[in-house]
Design a protein around this motif. Sequence first.
Motif, PDB file in Angstrom:
ATOM      1  N   PRO A  24      42.333 -15.264  46.650  1.00 16.89           N
ATOM      2  CA  PRO A  24      41.648 -15.914  47.764  1.00 16.89           C
ATOM      3  C   PRO A  24      40.406 -15.134  48.191  1.00 16.89           C
ATOM      4  N   LEU A  25      39.407 -15.868  48.671  1.00 18.41           N
ATOM      5  CA  LEU A  25      38.183 -15.270  49.218  1.00 18.41           C
ATOM      6  C   LEU A  25      37.847 -15.977  50.526  1.00 18.41           C
ATOM      7  N   SER A  26      37.220 -15.249  51.427  1.00 14.60           N
ATOM      8  CA  SER A  26      36.748 -15.861  52.667  1.00 14.60           C
ATOM      9  C   SER A  26      35.459 -16.629  52.368  1.00 14.60           C
ATOM     10  N   LYS A  27      35.046 -17.467  53.303  1.00 14.28           N
ATOM     11  CA  LYS A  27      33.802 -18.216  53.125  1.00 14.28           C
ATOM     12  C   LYS A  27      32.602 -17.281  53.040  1.00 14.28           C
ATOM     13  N   ASP A  28      32.602 -16.220  53.827  1.00 11.55           N
ATOM     14  CA  ASP A  28      31.503 -15.251  53.758  1.00 11.55           C
ATOM     15  C   ASP A  28      31.473 -14.542  52.413  1.00 11.55           C
ATOM     16  N   GLU A  29      32.641 -14.199  51.874  1.00 10.66           N
ATOM     17  CA  GLU A  29      32.696 -13.553  50.555  1.00 10.66           C
ATOM     18  C   GLU A  29      32.182 -14.494  49.475  1.00 10.66           C
ATOM     19  N   ILE A  30      32.542 -15.770  49.570  1.00 14.31           N
ATOM     20  CA  ILE A  30      32.058 -16.755  48.598  1.00 14.31           C
ATOM     21  C   ILE A  30      30.543 -16.852  48.676  1.00 14.31           C
ATOM     22  N   ARG A  31      30.022 -16.993  49.896  1.00 16.87           N
ATOM     23  CA  ARG A  31      28.572 -17.114  50.076  1.00 16.87           C
ATOM     24  C   ARG A  31      27.860 -15.880  49.531  1.00 16.87           C
ATOM     25  N   ASP A  32      28.371 -14.685  49.800  1.00 15.41           N
ATOM     26  CA  ASP A  32      27.750 -13.449  49.313  1.00 15.41           C
ATOM     27  C   ASP A  32      27.772 -13.370  47.787  1.00 15.41           C
ATOM     28  N   ARG A  33      28.850 -13.812  47.174  1.00 16.51           N
ATOM     29  CA  ARG A  33      28.952 -13.699  45.716  1.00 16.51           C
ATOM     30  C   ARG A  33      28.157 -14.762  44.981  1.00 16.51           C
ATOM     31  N   VAL A  34      28.081 -15.978  45.550  1.00 20.55           N
ATOM     32  CA  VAL A  34      27.306 -17.027  44.901  1.00 20.55           C
ATOM     33  C   VAL A  34      25.813 -16.780  45.075  1.00 20.55           C
ATOM     34  N   TRP A  35      25.397 -16.374  46.279  1.00 20.06           N
ATOM     35  CA  TRP A  35      23.985 -16.102  46.567  1.00 20.06           C
ATOM     36  C   TRP A  35      23.773 -14.595  46.628  1.00 20.06           C
ATOM     37  N   TRP A  36      24.236 -13.889  45.596  1.00 18.52           N
ATOM     38  CA  TRP A  36      24.247 -12.429  45.553  1.00 18.52           C
ATOM     39  C   TRP A  36      22.854 -11.826  45.680  1.00 18.52           C
ATOM     40  N   TRP A  37      21.837 -12.497  45.202  1.00 20.93           N
ATOM     41  CA  TRP A  37      20.487 -11.924  45.238  1.00 20.93           C
ATOM     42  C   TRP A  37      19.879 -11.962  46.632  1.00 20.93           C
ATOM     43  N   GLN A  38      20.505 -12.673  47.577  1.00 22.39           N
ATOM     44  CA  GLN A  38      19.994 -12.741  48.937  1.00 22.39           C
ATOM     45  C   GLN A  38      20.655 -11.737  49.872  1.00 22.39           C
ATOM     46  N   VAL A  39      21.550 -10.912  49.354  1.00 21.76           N
ATOM     47  CA  VAL A  39      22.254  -9.938  50.188  1.00 21.76           C
ATOM     48  C   VAL A  39      21.229  -9.006  50.830  1.00 21.76           C
ATOM     49  N   PRO A  40      21.229  -8.900  52.172  1.00 21.31           N
ATOM     50  CA  PRO A  40      20.238  -8.048  52.828  1.00 21.31           C
ATOM     51  C   PRO A  40      20.504  -6.561  52.617  1.00 21.31           C
ATOM     52  N   ASP A  41      19.458  -5.792  52.574  1.00 23.32           N
ATOM     53  CA  ASP A  41      19.543  -4.331  52.515  1.00 23.32           C
ATOM     54  C   ASP A  41      20.549  -3.824  51.482  1.00 23.32           C
ATOM     55  N   ASP A  82      26.475 -25.180  52.284  1.00 26.17           N
ATOM     56  CA  ASP A  82      27.686 -25.199  53.106  1.00 26.17           C
ATOM     57  C   ASP A  82      28.776 -26.046  52.458  1.00 26.17           C
ATOM     58  N   GLN A  83      28.402 -27.196  51.908  1.00 26.40           N
ATOM     59  CA  GLN A  83      29.375 -28.067  51.243  1.00 26.40           C
ATOM     60  C   GLN A  83      29.978 -27.381  50.017  1.00 26.40           C
ATOM     61  N   LEU A  84      29.138 -26.682  49.251  1.00 24.50           N
ATOM     62  CA  LEU A  84      29.634 -25.968  48.075  1.00 24.50           C
ATOM     63  C   LEU A  84      30.595 -24.855  48.485  1.00 24.50           C
ATOM     64  N   VAL A  85      30.261 -24.109  49.536  1.00 28.71           N
ATOM     65  CA  VAL A  85      31.143 -23.047  50.025  1.00 28.71           C
ATOM     66  C   VAL A  85      32.486 -23.641  50.459  1.00 28.71           C
ATOM     67  N   GLU A  86      32.460 -24.751  51.176  1.00 30.64           N
ATOM     68  CA  GLU A  86      33.692 -25.410  51.622  1.00 30.64           C
ATOM     69  C   GLU A  86      34.538 -25.847  50.433  1.00 30.64           C
ATOM     70  N   LEU A  87      33.896 -26.430  49.428  1.00 32.21           N
ATOM     71  CA  LEU A  87      34.601 -26.894  48.238  1.00 32.21           C
ATOM     72  C   LEU A  87      35.250 -25.727  47.494  1.00 32.21           C
ATOM     73  N   VAL A  88      34.484 -24.679  47.267  1.00 28.62           N
ATOM     74  CA  VAL A  88      35.000 -23.501  46.558  1.00 28.62           C
ATOM     75  C   VAL A  88      36.122 -22.853  47.371  1.00 28.62           C
ATOM     76  N   TYR A  89      35.929 -22.754  48.670  1.00 27.28           N
ATOM     77  CA  TYR A  89      36.960 -22.167  49.549  1.00 27.28           C
ATOM     78  C   TYR A  89      38.268 -22.946  49.439  1.00 27.28           C
ATOM     79  N   ALA A  90      38.190 -24.268  49.463  1.00 28.28           N
ATOM     80  CA  ALA A  90      39.387 -25.102  49.377  1.00 28.28           C
ATOM     81  C   ALA A  90      40.105 -24.906  48.039  1.00 28.28           C
TER      82      ALA A  90
END
Length: 96
Positions: A24-41, A82-90
């Motif tokens: 399992p992953l949280s929604k924030d973890e999914i977002r960070d891993r899918v959009w890895w190149w946008q991770v700040p700092d 957001d829809q993709l994150v929700e789908l992957v999370y589910a």
Amino acid sequence: MATDANPTRITGKVQGRDITLAGPLSKDEIRDRVWWWQVPDPKTSKEREDRLHEYDNSQEDVIATLGGYYEVSGDSRTPEADQLVELVYAELNPDE
């Protein structure tokens, strides 16, 4: 707490890099891993190198789920993202 011997896995090709999401992953973890190149700092030289890599955008960025292939938008904060994150999370957290 029991651990699942066969966690759900979702794969993708994002910014020229193969990624695997295993639940399992949280929604924030999914977002960070899918959009890895946008991770700040970025904290490590590897993270900095990943963010600064050259990318040939001639291929689509996609995530492959049980329901099919879904395009990854360039911006992690769009309604489509957001829809993709929700789908992957589910799919990664089926018991919730």
